[in-house]
Design a protein around this motif. Structure first.
Motif, PDB file in Angstrom:
ATOM      1  N   GLN A   1      47.021 -39.717 -32.091  1.00  0.00           N
ATOM      2  CA  GLN A   1      48.176 -39.919 -32.961  1.00  0.00           C
ATOM      3  C   GLN A   1      48.898 -38.594 -33.136  1.00  0.00           C
TER       4      GLN A   1
ATOM      5  N   ASN B   1      42.163 -43.372 -29.886  1.00  0.00           N
ATOM      6  CA  ASN B   1      43.605 -43.184 -29.743  1.00  0.00           C
ATOM      7  C   ASN B   1      43.966 -41.756 -30.099  1.00  0.00           C
TER       8      ASN B   1
ATOM      9  N   HIS C   1      48.946 -48.568 -45.413  1.00  0.00           N
ATOM     10  CA  HIS C   1      48.418 -49.895 -45.137  1.00  0.00           C
ATOM     11  C   HIS C   1      46.907 -49.817 -45.165  1.00  0.00           C
TER      12      HIS C   1
ATOM     13  N   HIS D   1      45.596 -46.182 -46.564  1.00  0.00           N
ATOM     14  CA  HIS D   1      45.837 -44.874 -45.945  1.00  0.00           C
ATOM     15  C   HIS D   1      47.274 -44.756 -45.470  1.00  0.00           C
TER      16      HIS D   1
ATOM     17  N   LEU E   1      38.525 -46.416 -34.004  1.00  0.00           N
ATOM     18  CA  LEU E   1      38.377 -47.600 -34.860  1.00  0.00           C
ATOM     19  C   LEU E   1      37.395 -48.569 -34.216  1.00  0.00           C
TER      20      LEU E   1
ATOM     21  N   HIS F   1      50.074 -41.377 -43.890  1.00  0.00           N
ATOM     22  CA  HIS F   1      50.101 -39.993 -43.407  1.00  0.00           C
ATOM     23  C   HIS F   1      51.478 -39.384 -43.674  1.00  0.00           C
TER      24      HIS F   1
ATOM     25  N   ARG G   1      53.160 -46.491 -36.137  1.00  0.00           N
ATOM     26  CA  ARG G   1      52.304 -45.332 -35.913  1.00  0.00           C
ATOM     27  C   ARG G   1      52.531 -44.865 -34.482  1.00  0.00           C
TER      28      ARG G   1
ATOM     29  N   ASP H   1      42.065 -40.732 -33.298  1.00  0.00           N
ATOM     30  CA  ASP H   1      41.701 -41.867 -34.149  1.00  0.00           C
ATOM     31  C   ASP H   1      40.651 -42.677 -33.410  1.00  0.00           C
TER      32      ASP H   1
ATOM     33  N   ARG I   1      39.119 -39.993 -38.105  1.00  0.00           N
ATOM     34  CA  ARG I   1      40.050 -39.066 -37.450  1.00  0.00           C
ATOM     35  C   ARG I   1      39.323 -37.773 -37.175  1.00  0.00           C
TER      36      ARG I   1
ATOM     37  N   VAL J   1      51.054 -43.703 -31.651  1.00  0.00           N
ATOM     38  CA  VAL J   1      49.659 -43.663 -31.219  1.00  0.00           C
ATOM     39  C   VAL J   1      49.568 -43.988 -29.730  1.00  0.00           C
TER      40      VAL J   1
ATOM     41  N   HIS K   1      43.214 -51.957 -43.506  1.00  0.00           N
ATOM     42  CA  HIS K   1      42.649 -53.006 -42.657  1.00  0.00           C
ATOM     43  C   HIS K   1      41.146 -52.971 -42.795  1.00  0.00           C
TER      44      HIS K   1
HETATM   45  O1  GTQ Z   1      46.583 -44.209 -38.573  1.00  0.00           O
HETATM   46  O2  GTQ Z   1      46.467 -46.023 -39.687  1.00  0.00           O
HETATM   47  O3  GTQ Z   1      45.107 -45.322 -34.025  1.00  0.00           O
HETATM   48  O4  GTQ Z   1      46.199 -48.256 -38.443  1.00  0.00           O
HETATM   49  C1  GTQ Z   1      45.328 -47.418 -35.033  1.00  0.00           C
HETATM   50  C2  GTQ Z   1      45.594 -48.175 -36.166  1.00  0.00           C
HETATM   51  C3  GTQ Z   1      45.743 -45.431 -36.274  1.00  0.00           C
HETATM   52  C4  GTQ Z   1      46.385 -45.417 -38.638  1.00  0.00           C
HETATM   53  C5  GTQ Z   1      45.401 -46.068 -35.113  1.00  0.00           C
HETATM   54  C6  GTQ Z   1      45.940 -47.539 -37.335  1.00  0.00           C
HETATM   55  C7  GTQ Z   1      46.025 -46.151 -37.394  1.00  0.00           C
END
Ligand code: GTQ
Length: 331
Positions: free
Chosen positions: A85, A83, A96, A138, A154, A140, A58, A152, A104, A60, A98
């Motif tokens: 992106q 973050n 993936h 998810h 989290l 992209h 990613r 982003d 977003r 990021v 988590h």
């Molecule tokens: O877009 O899936 O900023 O998995 C950090 C971990 C974005 C993402 C992030 C992530 C993603």
């Protein structure tokens, strides 16, 4: 302390509380920090230039609060990472999932970028607030033109502390079948699907136009501001666990009511300009600037343009659900 007592304690894996001086050592006093868009914007171009999506899982950029420099902590805020992106036409970020709850907020793009959340394609248009709740698949893609850029956030540090995260790479074998997502989009109309036990909203996209509609229709509060919360329509509570989100339209005529809390917040300026007073710091902000409002300061905001809109993400609901939240207001 006699040496034999000390070595007996050590041998038994016991320590003397009365000798400890580090009880609150983990607490870092964060400064309110502003990341100006004028500095972030060229870094996004540089990131595109420097990285190749075949290598970067990613693309990021992690915003780092300068108060954490030299500590184990990372990120913009105590419990949340924020973050940026960026993805270019034709690129994709593989599926993936988590346990981290992610959201977003779309900053730039022509609508060609799409994030697919548990099988539901979610277009990414500027001003959209999107959910990627914990354990939802998810990925992209970008089929449009130009940069697609989004914020982003989290609940990464909180879950890192609790050791509750897990990550699984796709492709997925248990992706739910695609369904008509708009079944939930009429206010006050709830489809009865029997799957309402999920800890997140069934709506994954909250467009800015709907937020503007609500803000335009509501009266301003006594402090001159208008505020909405992004909620789960099935519960009326926060849209997902981990991070609770709001949109603030501060007034121009007066400061919002000062408040102080032990919750932490990060703001993204969606439109307009203004100033936030955070303890003795005055943060002047404009479009796409991002600023961190750490716990413990008296905070108030004032717009300096009529269109000011500030997206706010906070760990407030986490603290509230544990009965840890403290909030004070001053008139
Ligand atoms: O877009 O899936 O900023 O998995 C950090 C971990 C974005 C993402 C992030 C992530 C993603």
């Amino acid at each position: 302390m006699p040496g034999d007592f000390r070595s007996a304690m050590e041998g038994a894996n016991v320590s003397a509380l009365w000798e400890r001086t580090d009880r609150d050592a983990a607490q870092v006093a964060e400064v309110p920090h502003l990341w100006p868009w004028a500095e972030l914007d060229p870094l996004l171009d540089a990131a595109v230039h420097e990285t190749d999506m075949d290598n970067a899982e990613r693309r990021v950029l992690v915003l780092e609060n300068p108060s954490y420099r030299g500590t184990q902590r990372i990120g913009a805020s105590l419990n949340m990472v924020v973050n940026l992106q960026v993805i270019m036409p034709g690129e994709f970020a593989r599926p993936h999932r988590h346990r981290l709850n992610a959201l977003r907020f779309i900053i730039e793009g022509d609508g060609g970028a799409v994030t697919t959340v548990d099988g539901i394609p979610v277009p990414m248009l500027p001003g959209d607030f999107l959910l990627t709740p914990g354990w939802c698949w998810h990925e992209h893609t970008h089929g449009g033109k130009g940069r697609a850029v989004w914020l982003d956030a989290l609940d990464a540090q909180l879950q890192r502390h609790l050791c509750t995260n897990e990550t699984e790479m796709g492709p997925s074998n248990d992706m739910p079948p695609p369904r008509a997502h708009n079944a939930y989009e009429g206010a006050g109309i709830t489809p009865l699907l029997g799957d309402d036990a999920k800890p997140h909203s069934p709506i994954f996209r909250y467009p800015l136009a709907d937020v503007r509609g609500a803000l335009g229709a509501m009266p301003e509060a006594a402090d001159g501001a208008r505020r909405i919360r992004y909620t789960n329509p099935l519960t009326g509570g926060a849209a997902m666990a981990g991070i609770d989100c709001y949109m603030l339209a501060p007034g121009q005529a007066r400061d919002t009511r000062p408040y102080r809390t032990n919750a932490n917040m990060v703001c993204l300026v969606v439109e307009g300009e203004g100033v936030s007073q955070v303890g003795e710091h005055a943060l002047s902000w404009g479009k796409n600037d991002i600023f961190s409002l750490p716990r413990g300061h008296w905070i108030s905001h004032r717009a300096s343009s009529a269109d000011a809109l500030v997206f706010q993400l906070t760990d407030r609901e986490v603290l509230a659900s544990l009965h840890y939240l403290r909030e004070e207001f001053r008139d």
